[in-house]
Design an enzyme around this catalytic site. Structure first.
Site, PDB file in Angstrom:
ATOM      1  N   CYS A 183      -7.425  12.296 -24.724  1.00 40.61           N
ATOM      2  CA  CYS A 183      -7.051  11.215 -23.803  1.00 40.61           C
ATOM      3  C   CYS A 183      -8.020  11.234 -22.623  1.00 40.61           C
ATOM      4  O   CYS A 183      -8.508  12.289 -22.238  1.00 40.61           O
ATOM      5  CB  CYS A 183      -5.603  11.454 -23.367  1.00 40.61           C
ATOM      6  SG  CYS A 183      -5.236  11.135 -21.659  1.00 40.61           S
TER       7      CYS A 183
ATOM      8  N   CYS B  94      -7.512  13.091 -17.904  1.00 44.63           N
ATOM      9  CA  CYS B  94      -7.975  14.275 -17.156  1.00 44.63           C
ATOM     10  C   CYS B  94      -9.324  14.733 -17.705  1.00 44.63           C
ATOM     11  O   CYS B  94      -9.548  14.703 -18.908  1.00 44.63           O
ATOM     12  CB  CYS B  94      -6.998  15.428 -17.339  1.00 44.63           C
ATOM     13  SG  CYS B  94      -5.377  15.131 -16.656  1.00 44.63           S
TER      14      CYS B  94
ATOM     15  N   CYS C  28       3.104  13.153 -19.879  1.00 43.89           N
ATOM     16  CA  CYS C  28       1.818  13.385 -19.229  1.00 43.89           C
ATOM     17  C   CYS C  28       2.056  14.387 -18.109  1.00 43.89           C
ATOM     18  O   CYS C  28       2.889  14.147 -17.230  1.00 43.89           O
ATOM     19  CB  CYS C  28       1.263  12.076 -18.684  1.00 43.89           C
ATOM     20  SG  CYS C  28      -0.155  12.351 -17.617  1.00 43.89           S
TER      21      CYS C  28
ATOM     22  N   GLN D  73      -0.808   4.688  -2.907  1.00 42.23           N
ATOM     23  CA  GLN D  73      -1.575   5.880  -3.266  1.00 42.23           C
ATOM     24  C   GLN D  73      -0.765   6.656  -4.311  1.00 42.23           C
ATOM     25  O   GLN D  73       0.464   6.647  -4.257  1.00 42.23           O
ATOM     26  CB  GLN D  73      -1.812   6.761  -2.031  1.00 42.23           C
ATOM     27  CG  GLN D  73      -2.582   6.062  -0.906  1.00 42.23           C
ATOM     28  CD  GLN D  73      -4.075   5.948  -1.165  1.00 42.23           C
ATOM     29  OE1 GLN D  73      -4.583   6.371  -2.202  1.00 42.23           O
ATOM     30  NE2 GLN D  73      -4.791   5.351  -0.237  1.00 42.23           N
TER      31      GLN D  73
ATOM     32  N   ASP E  21     -10.896   1.226   3.538  1.00 43.00           N
ATOM     33  CA  ASP E  21     -10.295   1.915   2.380  1.00 43.00           C
ATOM     34  C   ASP E  21     -10.419   1.001   1.159  1.00 43.00           C
ATOM     35  O   ASP E  21      -9.423   0.510   0.615  1.00 43.00           O
ATOM     36  CB  ASP E  21      -8.824   2.239   2.696  1.00 43.00           C
ATOM     37  CG  ASP E  21      -8.184   3.102   1.618  1.00 43.00           C
ATOM     38  OD1 ASP E  21      -8.876   3.504   0.668  1.00 43.00           O
ATOM     39  OD2 ASP E  21      -6.970   3.375   1.732  1.00 43.00           O
TER      40      ASP E  21
ATOM     41  N   CYS F 172     -12.301   6.411  -2.749  1.00 44.06           N
ATOM     42  CA  CYS F 172     -11.930   7.125  -3.980  1.00 44.06           C
ATOM     43  C   CYS F 172     -13.127   7.224  -4.921  1.00 44.06           C
ATOM     44  O   CYS F 172     -12.970   7.583  -6.074  1.00 44.06           O
ATOM     45  CB  CYS F 172     -10.745   6.448  -4.661  1.00 44.06           C
ATOM     46  SG  CYS F 172     -11.022   4.715  -4.956  1.00 44.06           S
TER      47      CYS F 172
HETATM   48  C1  LIG Z   1      -7.733   1.643  -2.176  1.00 45.16           C
HETATM   49  S1  LIG Z   1      -6.562   0.393  -1.766  1.00 45.16           S
HETATM   50  C2  LIG Z   1      -6.144   0.849  -0.127  1.00 45.16           C
HETATM   51  C3  LIG Z   1      -4.840   0.313   0.399  1.00 45.16           C
HETATM   52  C4  LIG Z   1      -4.288   0.921   1.678  1.00 45.16           C
HETATM   53  N1  LIG Z   1      -5.286   1.217   2.660  1.00 45.16           N
HETATM   54  C5  LIG Z   1      -3.446   2.129   1.347  1.00 45.16           C
HETATM   55  O1  LIG Z   1      -3.818   3.262   1.678  1.00 45.16           O
HETATM   56  O2  LIG Z   1      -2.378   1.948   0.743  1.00 45.16           O
HETATM   57  C6  LIG Z   1      -7.599  -0.999  -1.625  1.00 45.16           C
HETATM   58  C7  LIG Z   1      -6.889  -2.265  -1.254  1.00 45.16           C
HETATM   59  O3  LIG Z   1      -7.872  -3.280  -1.039  1.00 45.16           O
HETATM   60  C8  LIG Z   1      -7.407  -4.519  -1.563  1.00 45.16           C
HETATM   61  N2  LIG Z   1      -8.637  -5.306  -1.781  1.00 45.16           N
HETATM   62  C9  LIG Z   1      -9.480  -5.261  -2.819  1.00 45.16           C
HETATM   63  N3  LIG Z   1     -10.554  -6.044  -2.601  1.00 45.16           N
HETATM   64  C10 LIG Z   1     -10.375  -6.599  -1.378  1.00 45.16           C
HETATM   65  C11 LIG Z   1     -11.150  -7.492  -0.572  1.00 45.16           C
HETATM   66  N4  LIG Z   1     -12.320  -7.969  -1.002  1.00 45.16           N
HETATM   67  N5  LIG Z   1     -10.687  -7.842   0.640  1.00 45.16           N
HETATM   68  C12 LIG Z   1      -9.485  -7.356   1.088  1.00 45.16           C
HETATM   69  N6  LIG Z   1      -8.705  -6.513   0.359  1.00 45.16           N
HETATM   70  C13 LIG Z   1      -9.148  -6.134  -0.844  1.00 45.16           C
HETATM   71  C14 LIG Z   1      -6.607  -4.122  -2.769  1.00 45.16           C
HETATM   72  O4  LIG Z   1      -5.668  -5.111  -3.105  1.00 45.16           O
HETATM   73  C15 LIG Z   1      -5.946  -2.831  -2.289  1.00 45.16           C
HETATM   74  O5  LIG Z   1      -4.694  -3.082  -1.694  1.00 45.16           O
END
Ligand SMILES: C[S@@+](CC[C@H](N)C(=O)[O-])C[C@H]1O[C@@H](n2cnc3c(N)ncnc32)[C@H](O)[C@@H]1O
Length: 468
Positions: A77, A80, A157, A279, A381, A408
């Site tokens: 799979c 991991c 899992c 998250q 983020d 990430c």
């Molecule tokens: C890694 S997550 C982080 C969410 C938040 N900071 C958290 O810790 O829960 C990335 C977020 O960016 C949003 N996203 C993706 N592309 C985007 C864009 N071009 N403009 C604004 N938001 C976006 C996604 O829907 C998602 O909610």
């Protein structure tokens, strides 16, 4: 070197995906599941003009860090990649990957601080995503094999929460009882194509992604789920009849249970719905968010802009002592949750949440706040692909005082930090290393958080401070 050849080699390094690297006959060979220092017998699977790929046939001298993985489908799979490595060494591997990305991609030598660990390195995931496919053996429920759309059937899992086994059992029973057909991507047909589950404080939101909204036996499915799943849950259908890799279609149908569940983290109460980003690891998430709050350290002169803000939890945390805070998020349901969260926590006068793309909205917000002489802290983020260049340009142009980047994916993080600092620049649409540059930002912190134990993935927090 030719395809299918068997060779013996020494693993001398590690690739960005945690694979072993062997150098022979002037070629770099990437071999998954081989560890540094090991002598292995391997088969060459593919040779390209730049490198080759191999498969371990036998580990002749195992590394001290090698352990026997507990999961019966580890290696088959694609979930991991590092279960065969002692946990302490997994962390070291991830720290080295981050150092290498910064060096190779952005020509930056950074000091990577020791990784922050979670409370558990197994059973930590609060989110499950299972493809359901049609196959000659019938309908299969499982995870995709690495880099493929072949489903490896699973019953449980080990990195997912304890409810995982009961969910899989229930859906397997449903599929068998009603002879439900999984998704066939060649013909874009079938009945059930994906199962997703997210847990909010012991409550589950279960979604069945289906090709037509009239799922056969829906009532029976809910009965079976109630028999097996000992958690309070809500259930949604999502209709996706498109030939696409995107999991959800646009239509969600609420079938039963509460539409949202309430959670709280670090004193902030929040609502989470079926679509809002969450998250995957609560204990690491709480450590990450508290560190972000501490390093943002906003005062009443500072405007904090939380770009890619999801359901607004981090926006609320970092807004507390700030002049004001903005969230920018592309998913409408997440923005609704973020607005509700602001009200629930009495922060509605401090926080404004915008629905839209950061690349479209951030430049205008920064420009307006600069005119009002606010100090600016931008928290980024983004998803794995990193930030759009318009986001980077707007930050550079504004000379934001502080940038906090939560990522990430180390490679896109290194690229974006290189562009912000100035070690990288865009020339004729291509990213190039800058010859001579005056750094715009100092890199004050690079700290990994092990959000995804047993896998190659890692969350990294970076703090950049404007150089005056
Ligand atoms: C890694 S997550 C982080 C969410 C938040 N900071 C958290 O810790 O829960 C990335 C977020 O960016 C949003 N996203 C993706 N592309 C985007 C864009 N071009 N403009 C604004 N938001 C976006 C996604 O829907 C998602 O909610």
């Amino acid at each position: 070197m030719v395809k299918n050849e068997e060779r013996v080699g020494l693993v001398v390094g590690l690739g960005a995906n945690g694979e072993g690297v062997i150098k022979q006959d002037g070629t770099i060979i990437f071999v998954p599941f081989a560890l540094v220092g090991e002598k292995i017998r391997f088969k060459v699977l593919k040779v390209t003009s730049k490198c080759a790929y191999g498969k371990v046939l036998e580990v002749l001298t195992p590394a001290e860090m090698r352990i026997r993985p507990d999961c019966p489908v580890f290696g088959k799979c694609g979930g991991c990649q590092l279960q065969h490595v002692k946990y302490i060494n997994q962390l070291k591997i991830k720290e080295d990957t981050i150092t290498t990305c910064f060096k190779k991609i952005a020509a930056l030598n950074v000091e990577v601080k020791p990784t922050v660990k979670g409370d558990n390195c197994f059973r930590y995931r609060n989110k499950l995503q299972l493809p359901v496919v049609d196959s000659p053996k019938g309908t299969l429920i499982g995870f995709y094999a690495e880099n493929s759309h072949r489903v490896v059937p699973i019953d449980d899992c080990l990195i997912n929460a304890l409810w995982t086994e009961s969910i899989i059992k229930a859906f397997k029973q449903f599929v068998e009882e009603l002879d439900i057909r999984g998704y066939n991507e060649q013909t874009n047909s079938g009945e059930l194509r994906e199962i997703t589950v997210k847990e909010i404080k012991g409550n589950l939101i279960i979604t069945a992604v289906v090709l037509s909204e009239n799922l056969r036996g829906l009532k029976r499915l809910i009965e079976i789920l109630k028999e097996h799943v000992k958690y309070k849950f809500s259930f949604y259908l999502n209709v996706n009849d498109k030939a696409t890799n995107v999991i959800y279609g646009t239509k969600f149908i609420h079938v039963c249970g509460p539409k949202e569940f309430l959670g709280d983290m670090l004193g902030v109460k929040y609502k989470s719905g079926v679509q809002s980003f969450m998250q995957v690891n609560n204990s690491v998430c709480s450590k990450l968010y508290s560190t972000v709050r501490d390093i943002v350290d906003a005062d009443n002169q500072t405007v904090v802009i939380d770009a890619y803000s999801g359901a607004g939890l981090m926006t609320a945390l970092i807004s507390k002592n700030a002049k004001k805070a903005f969230g920018i998020e592309i998913v409408a349901e997440a923005v609704e949750c973020a607005n509700a969260l602001a009200i629930q926590n009495g922060l509605q006068n401090k926080i404004t949440n915008y629905l839209g793309k950061c690349e479209d909205l951030l430049p205008g917000i920064i420009e307006k706040e600069r005119k009002e002489n606010s100090k600016i802290c931008v928290v980024l983020d983004p998803p794995r692909k990193g930030c759009d260049i318009k986001v980077i340009d707007a930050i550079i142009k504004s000379g934001a005082d502080k940038v906090v980047y939560v990522s990430c994916k180390p490679s896109t993080l290194a690229r974006d930090v290189g562009l912000l600092v100035g070690s990288l620049e865009v020339i004729n649409g291509e990213i190039k290393k800058s010859e001579n540059y005056e750094p715009r930002y100092s890199i004050e912190l690079v700290r990994p958080f092990d959000m995804f134990a047993q896998t190659k993935h890692v969350e990294t927090l970076v703090l950049l401070q404007k150089i005056r």
